[in-house]
Scaffold this active site. Sequence first.
Site, short mmCIF file in Angstrom:
data_model
loop_
_atom_site.label_atom_id
_atom_site.label_comp_id
_atom_site.label_asym_id
_atom_site.label_seq_id
_atom_site.Cartn_x
_atom_site.Cartn_y
_atom_site.Cartn_z
N GLU A 84 -0.53 9.73 -45.02
CA GLU A 84 0.03 8.81 -46.00
C GLU A 84 -0.99 7.78 -46.49
O GLU A 84 -1.08 7.50 -47.69
CB GLU A 84 1.24 8.08 -45.40
CG GLU A 84 2.45 8.94 -45.14
CD GLU A 84 3.20 9.30 -46.41
OE1 GLU A 84 4.21 10.00 -46.30
OE2 GLU A 84 2.78 8.90 -47.51
N SER A 85 -1.74 7.17 -45.58
CA SER A 85 -2.55 6.00 -45.97
C SER A 85 -3.98 6.02 -45.45
O SER A 85 -4.74 5.10 -45.73
CB SER A 85 -1.89 4.73 -45.43
OG SER A 85 -1.97 4.69 -44.01
#
Length: 493
Positions: free
Chosen positions: A314-315
């Site tokens: 995700e990040s």
Amino acid sequence: MNIQLFTLFRRFISLLLLIILMSGCQWQENTPTSLEKIQDSGVLRVGTLNNQLSYYIGADGPTGLDYELAQTFAEKLGVKLEITAMFTLSELFPALERGDIDIIAAGLTVTQDRLQGFHPAPAYYYTSQIVVYKKGQRRPRNLAELAENKKRLAVVSGSSHEQKLKLIRQKYPTLEWQSIPESDINDLLVKVATGELDYTVADSVDVALLQRIHPDIAIALELTQDEPVSWFVKQNSNDSLYALMIEFFGNMKKNGTMTLLEEKYLGHIDQFDYVDTRAFLRAVNNTLPQWEALFKQYANGFDWRLLAALSYQESHWDPQATSPTGVRGMMMLTLPTAESVGVTNRLDPEQSIRGGSEYLRKMIARVPDSVEDHEKVWFALASYNVGFGHLMDARRLTKAQGGNPDTWVDVKQRLPLLGQRKYYIQSRYGYARGNEALNYVEGIRRYYQSIIGYETTHSRQFTSDNLKIVDGLQTITAPPTTPAAVAPLDDKQ
């Protein structure tokens, strides 16, 4: 006497004609305009295409560039939005001509044929027409080669690409192609990627989007310079709707909203990047130790390395990560998702990891109990990415094709099919970015296995009650959840 009667009769006829003409003018004046009809009905009817850019049902509901624009335009008019999503280009303009829809908003270029009876709104982005081929195959270097080599060239029937080829054939009469009705450009691009077709013609934006999941698609020739992409309305004696559209797009550009939408839907297409193993291993070595304690603290019954792998997908373990789509933080939570799990600050790493873990648990609770515990997490992650309805479409398709809808290995083969027209027109929730969901889940699995392998290689000891060996691979067993109220896999879903 007869002359006087004749004169009176002529005056009577003249007066009668005048009354009829005046009545006709009054009737014309009382006919409601297109804009007035929309306002009176309280509904704006928009025709669009069900694809990855204009409109589709995402994980959080309807989305797409044209959908968001249409939603904003309807709000400006003070009416509700009614989307009519069509699967083929050939349906759009006849529907507008018949009055079944008020506006076409489908990412269409402005052509001479489309100016016959229709008004284009101001352009909201530009695209060029290009010939594409498969990497490793012979590339036509110019139009003369394209016309002479007799390879398989196909375009969507009635498209701007077909019109362009007709113009080119005036100079290169040996140019031949097949016009495919009841199809869309994504289908043809995929056929080029798989070798079923040698060439097709597509808009540069569509090619850039699909290259992210079919990297073998390559550009051979550019047939046009940038062409305007616009909405269309029917030409009327009163063009108040058209005038309002011009004002709307002008304001959207002036206030910066259009720029934000273009970044959200088109800003990534030139920046797509594959995450290589070396970069990930460097992050495991240098960055993961900083957050490992939080992943372990909020594992919530999961193997903490699953949460770590999910967060990297995700990040890249960046607590300040943000996206134009509105997701933020270590676990890239949307605002509604964050609120549902009690996260008040998505950029706070501890809150984000805790919230991501809790939300994953909720997703797992929706997966049917017929799925083995150690595979529920992959179904849940696919659901998180593409939406629960689309996941169930993939399971139904798996069952219809003789596969096992309760095993990830069978279902993951069908997820990409939800992006192909012949499958999604028969599905309950329509088009879905199934390829992206597959890549999302498989990426997390690879990261998870890499963390385990890294720990083993570096002799870091660990234990996990949720870790099992299945088919020679370490897999996740989902922690106990409250039984989900999921209906059987039948026509009622």
